[in-house]
Design an enzyme around this catalytic site. Structure first.
Site, PDB file in Angstrom:
ATOM      1  N   ASP A  55       0.843  -1.153  -0.078  1.00  0.00           N
ATOM      2  CA  ASP A  55       0.096  -0.066  -0.107  1.00  0.00           C
ATOM      3  C   ASP A  55       0.806   1.068   0.079  1.00  0.00           C
ATOM      4  O   ASP A  55       1.418   1.702   0.831  1.00  0.00           O
ATOM      5  CB  ASP A  55      -1.037  -0.221   1.132  1.00  0.00           C
ATOM      6  CG  ASP A  55      -1.688   1.175   1.442  1.00  0.00           C
ATOM      7  OD1 ASP A  55      -1.798   1.917   0.585  1.00  0.00           O
ATOM      8  OD2 ASP A  55      -2.396   1.732   2.443  1.00  0.00           O
ATOM      9  N   GLU A 133      31.280   8.948   2.113  1.00  0.00           N
ATOM     10  CA  GLU A 133      32.178   9.186   3.460  1.00  0.00           C
ATOM     11  C   GLU A 133      30.919   9.540   4.537  1.00  0.00           C
ATOM     12  O   GLU A 133      30.910  10.425   5.060  1.00  0.00           O
ATOM     13  CB  GLU A 133      33.148  10.035   3.284  1.00  0.00           C
ATOM     14  CG  GLU A 133      34.327   9.537   2.525  1.00  0.00           C
ATOM     15  CD  GLU A 133      35.442  10.451   2.431  1.00  0.00           C
ATOM     16  OE1 GLU A 133      36.553  10.196   1.899  1.00  0.00           O
ATOM     17  OE2 GLU A 133      35.320  11.595   3.037  1.00  0.00           O
ATOM     18  N   GLU A 135      29.550  10.281   8.095  1.00  0.00           N
ATOM     19  CA  GLU A 135      29.988  10.190   9.377  1.00  0.00           C
ATOM     20  C   GLU A 135      28.485   9.785  10.300  1.00  0.00           C
ATOM     21  O   GLU A 135      27.648  10.266  10.007  1.00  0.00           O
ATOM     22  CB  GLU A 135      30.551  11.492   9.770  1.00  0.00           C
ATOM     23  CG  GLU A 135      31.974  11.821   8.672  1.00  0.00           C
ATOM     24  CD  GLU A 135      32.230  13.042   8.703  1.00  0.00           C
ATOM     25  OE1 GLU A 135      33.462  13.352   8.593  1.00  0.00           O
ATOM     26  OE2 GLU A 135      31.726  14.050   9.041  1.00  0.00           O
ATOM     27  N   GLU A 190      36.487  10.155  14.275  1.00  0.00           N
ATOM     28  CA  GLU A 190      36.459  11.825  13.705  1.00  0.00           C
ATOM     29  C   GLU A 190      36.850  12.772  14.664  1.00  0.00           C
ATOM     30  O   GLU A 190      37.362  12.418  15.821  1.00  0.00           O
ATOM     31  CB  GLU A 190      35.237  11.936  12.972  1.00  0.00           C
ATOM     32  CG  GLU A 190      35.255  11.818  11.397  1.00  0.00           C
ATOM     33  CD  GLU A 190      36.160  12.439  10.486  1.00  0.00           C
ATOM     34  OE1 GLU A 190      36.542  13.638  11.340  1.00  0.00           O
ATOM     35  OE2 GLU A 190      36.289  12.421   9.588  1.00  0.00           O
ATOM     36  N   GLU A 197      33.774   7.799  11.306  1.00  0.00           N
ATOM     37  CA  GLU A 197      33.656   7.495  10.176  1.00  0.00           C
ATOM     38  C   GLU A 197      34.208   6.122   9.691  1.00  0.00           C
ATOM     39  O   GLU A 197      35.076   5.663  10.106  1.00  0.00           O
ATOM     40  CB  GLU A 197      34.535   8.641   9.274  1.00  0.00           C
ATOM     41  CG  GLU A 197      34.368   8.408   7.701  1.00  0.00           C
ATOM     42  CD  GLU A 197      35.227   9.732   6.969  1.00  0.00           C
ATOM     43  OE1 GLU A 197      35.826   9.346   5.984  1.00  0.00           O
ATOM     44  OE2 GLU A 197      34.979  10.886   7.733  1.00  0.00           O
ATOM     45  N   HIS A 246      30.636  13.047   2.469  1.00  0.00           N
ATOM     46  CA  HIS A 246      31.372  13.790   1.414  1.00  0.00           C
ATOM     47  C   HIS A 246      31.102  12.687   0.317  1.00  0.00           C
ATOM     48  O   HIS A 246      31.212  11.405   0.504  1.00  0.00           O
ATOM     49  CB  HIS A 246      33.067  13.817   1.539  1.00  0.00           C
ATOM     50  CG  HIS A 246      33.218  14.791   2.696  1.00  0.00           C
ATOM     51  ND1 HIS A 246      34.401  15.133   3.235  1.00  0.00           N
ATOM     52  CD2 HIS A 246      32.519  15.832   3.337  1.00  0.00           C
ATOM     53  CE1 HIS A 246      34.296  15.946   4.343  1.00  0.00           C
ATOM     54  NE2 HIS A 246      33.154  16.401   4.191  1.00  0.00           N
ATOM     55  N   ARG A 317      40.846  22.693   1.879  1.00  0.00           N
ATOM     56  CA  ARG A 317      39.319  21.931   2.294  1.00  0.00           C
ATOM     57  C   ARG A 317      38.283  22.934   2.821  1.00  0.00           C
ATOM     58  O   ARG A 317      37.221  22.528   2.928  1.00  0.00           O
ATOM     59  CB  ARG A 317      39.736  21.055   3.533  1.00  0.00           C
ATOM     60  CG  ARG A 317      40.602  19.880   3.053  1.00  0.00           C
ATOM     61  CD  ARG A 317      40.887  18.813   4.173  1.00  0.00           C
ATOM     62  NE  ARG A 317      42.010  17.858   3.854  1.00  0.00           N
ATOM     63  CZ  ARG A 317      41.471  16.675   3.416  1.00  0.00           C
ATOM     64  NH1 ARG A 317      40.114  16.357   3.570  1.00  0.00           N
ATOM     65  NH2 ARG A 317      42.444  15.795   3.242  1.00  0.00           N
ATOM     66  N   GLU A 334      35.497  15.472  -5.180  1.00  0.00           N
ATOM     67  CA  GLU A 334      34.718  15.272  -4.075  1.00  0.00           C
ATOM     68  C   GLU A 334      33.890  16.435  -3.537  1.00  0.00           C
ATOM     69  O   GLU A 334      34.343  17.597  -3.411  1.00  0.00           O
ATOM     70  CB  GLU A 334      36.232  15.133  -2.782  1.00  0.00           C
ATOM     71  CG  GLU A 334      35.470  14.951  -1.354  1.00  0.00           C
ATOM     72  CD  GLU A 334      36.523  15.118  -0.282  1.00  0.00           C
ATOM     73  OE1 GLU A 334      36.091  14.860   0.896  1.00  0.00           O
ATOM     74  OE2 GLU A 334      37.523  15.577  -0.743  1.00  0.00           O
ATOM     75  N   ARG A 336      31.601  18.218  -0.973  1.00  0.00           N
ATOM     76  CA  ARG A 336      31.611  18.082   0.523  1.00  0.00           C
ATOM     77  C   ARG A 336      30.586  18.598   0.981  1.00  0.00           C
ATOM     78  O   ARG A 336      30.539  18.484   2.587  1.00  0.00           O
ATOM     79  CB  ARG A 336      33.039  18.940   1.101  1.00  0.00           C
ATOM     80  CG  ARG A 336      34.329  18.282   0.513  1.00  0.00           C
ATOM     81  CD  ARG A 336      35.547  19.083   0.747  1.00  0.00           C
ATOM     82  NE  ARG A 336      35.776  19.467   2.007  1.00  0.00           N
ATOM     83  CZ  ARG A 336      36.210  18.832   2.924  1.00  0.00           C
ATOM     84  NH1 ARG A 336      36.852  17.452   2.444  1.00  0.00           N
ATOM     85  NH2 ARG A 336      36.547  18.969   4.263  1.00  0.00           N
TER      86      ARG A 336
END
Length: 445
Positions: A55, A133, A135, A190, A197, A246, A317, A334, A336
């Site tokens: 359903d 990745e 976390e 982490e 992670e 990420h 970063r 990547e 992020r």
């Protein structure tokens, strides 16, 4: 979750040999929550023939009650037996959702990702490879099993026991995942206390999204067995880093990584640069999907390693997109900003759609930002053309509705229901009176 391939006969034989008693037919609702229809093994053959109905009107973001009948079509290659159930063994199959007339249901998140992948295929790309990745935090539970705000360790980045008291739990999660066919590449504590992670090997987009969903289920199940509560909430605690997801991504044509060009200074092909330009152009719009909760935007603030600015770099970063150092087949982008509250199927669909749009229109990638954006002034960011991601869910929804490309990725049905659910969420939050307000104003006024 390995690259094993199963036939109907294989599954029936394994179920018999391994004494499987129940099968969970799993699918995902619009908000990313795993749903399942559990059947006894006597109904397995019927399920494998795509004859199992459910359903749809009771599932978030699916359909109205008068059009509720839907069918589950199991993906045979997702067959796995849960290792933590030893008696009356339980297996699962991940399913696509179909309408009674045999058409894919347009609101099925897995089907939405498949549709965008088909578009990539028509452009000559045979695979989108994704290395996620996700976390998570581990909190202690009380005597009733409910989560508390007490962390089970005071560890930091890459710490070991005895500081990292979550190590045994994390190790058992890794062993369970490996038993279910995952190839685990790394597992570590982490930055924030209680934060962890576990990285698993990249896979094609559908398998990667399936793995994220399985990963979340395993993490929560094993944590509970250790008297802990695992949460993928993006920012459960003020003053420490939040949890991201990420997403490393690349496009392949056959065995060739389309993102690699050995003659380029950074090793990036024109397609990779166009793809990144598309991601940057549509980032403010797809944030509603990759960062889909009110809480998501508490993570996207300066000072906690989460990207809040729409920029890229090969060495820094702080921007939203980073280019990891590996080259050749491992060349990848990547992204992020996504967080683990995102529906992985929808998140990958909107990022892929944005990248493909960049390739289609040969969008120009702006210069990289190799300075720390967090310490730049508003004027400096404006001068360099670096916009911010949305500051809250409401702004993200408004950006989404203005972007035809990202709306098209979701499709009319999913878009309407997703926006409706998110507007309700925002309105409840907006009208709620929070503890911070009472602490701030109760005695002041």
């Amino acid at each position: 979750m390995t690259d094993k391939s199963f036939t109907k006969d294989d599954i029936l034989r394994i179920a018999r040999e391994q004494n499987v008693r129940f099968i969970r037919l799993q699918f995902t609702d619009l908000l990313g929550t795993i749903k399942n229809v559990e059947i006894p093994v006597s109904q397995l053959e019927k399920a494998l023939d795509n004859k199992m109905m459910f359903d749809g009107s009771s599932i978030e973001g699916y359909v109205r009650i008068e059009e509720s009948d839907m069918y589950l079509y199991p993906d045979l290659d997702t067959w796995v037996i849960f290792p933590w159930v030893t008696e009356d063994r339980v297996a699962r199959l991940i399913c696509d959702v179909y309408l009674p007339d045999g058409r894919p249901f347009p609101g099925d998140p897995r089907g939405i990702l498949k549709r965008v992948l088909k578009e990539a295929e028509e452009m000559g790309y045979t695979a989108m490879n994704v290395g996620p990745e996700p976390e998570f935090f581990l909190f202690k539970t009380d005597e009733k099993g409910s989560p508390t705000l007490e962390l089970n360790d005071q560890g930091g980045y890459f710490d070991l026991a005895p500081t990292d008291l979550g190590e045994n739990c994390r190790r058992e999660i890794v062993l369970t995942l490996e038993e279910m066919g995952f190839e685990i590449e790394a597992s570590h504590h982490e930055v924030a206390p209680g934060q962890h992670e576990i990285d698993f090997k990249y896979a094609d987009a559908i398998k990667a999204a399936d793995q994220i969903q399985t990963f979340k289920l395993v993490v929560k199940t094993i944590a509970r067995q250790h008297g802990l509560h695992a949460t993928f909430m993006p920012k459960p605690l003020f003053g420490v880093n939040g949890s991201g997801m990420h997403c490393h991504q690349s496009l392949f044509s056959g065995k060739e990584n389309v993102f690699y060009d050995e003659n380029d200074k950074l090793g990036l092909s024109a397609a990779a640069r166009h793809y990144m330009a598309g991601i940057l152009k549509h980032a403010r719009a797809f944030a509603a999907v990759t960062n889909p909760t009110v809480n998501s935007y508490k993570r996207l603030v300066p000072g906690y390693e989460a990207p809040c600015y729409v920029a890229w770099s090969a060495s820094n970063r702080s921007p939203m997109i980073r280019i990891p150092a590996s080259r050749g087949l491992s060349t990848r982008v990547e992204v992020r900003n996504p967080d683990p509250a995102a529906n992985p199927y929808l998140a990958l669909a909107v990022m892929l759609k944005a990248g493909l749009d960049g390739i289609k229109h040969k969008m120009t990638l702006p210069p990289p930002t190799d300075r720390n954006i967090y310490i730049m002034t508003d004027e400096e960011r404006e001068e360099q053309g670096i916009p911010s991601l949305p500051v809250d869910l409401k702004q993200a929804i408004d950006e989404l509705l203005r972007d035809d490309v990202i709306c098209d990725a979701l499709g009319e049905h999913a878009l309407a229901h997703f926006v409706e659910l998110k507007e309700i969420e925002w309105d409840i939050y907006r009208t709620q009176v929070h503890n911070w307000e009472r602490d701030q104003y109760m005695t002041l006024y």
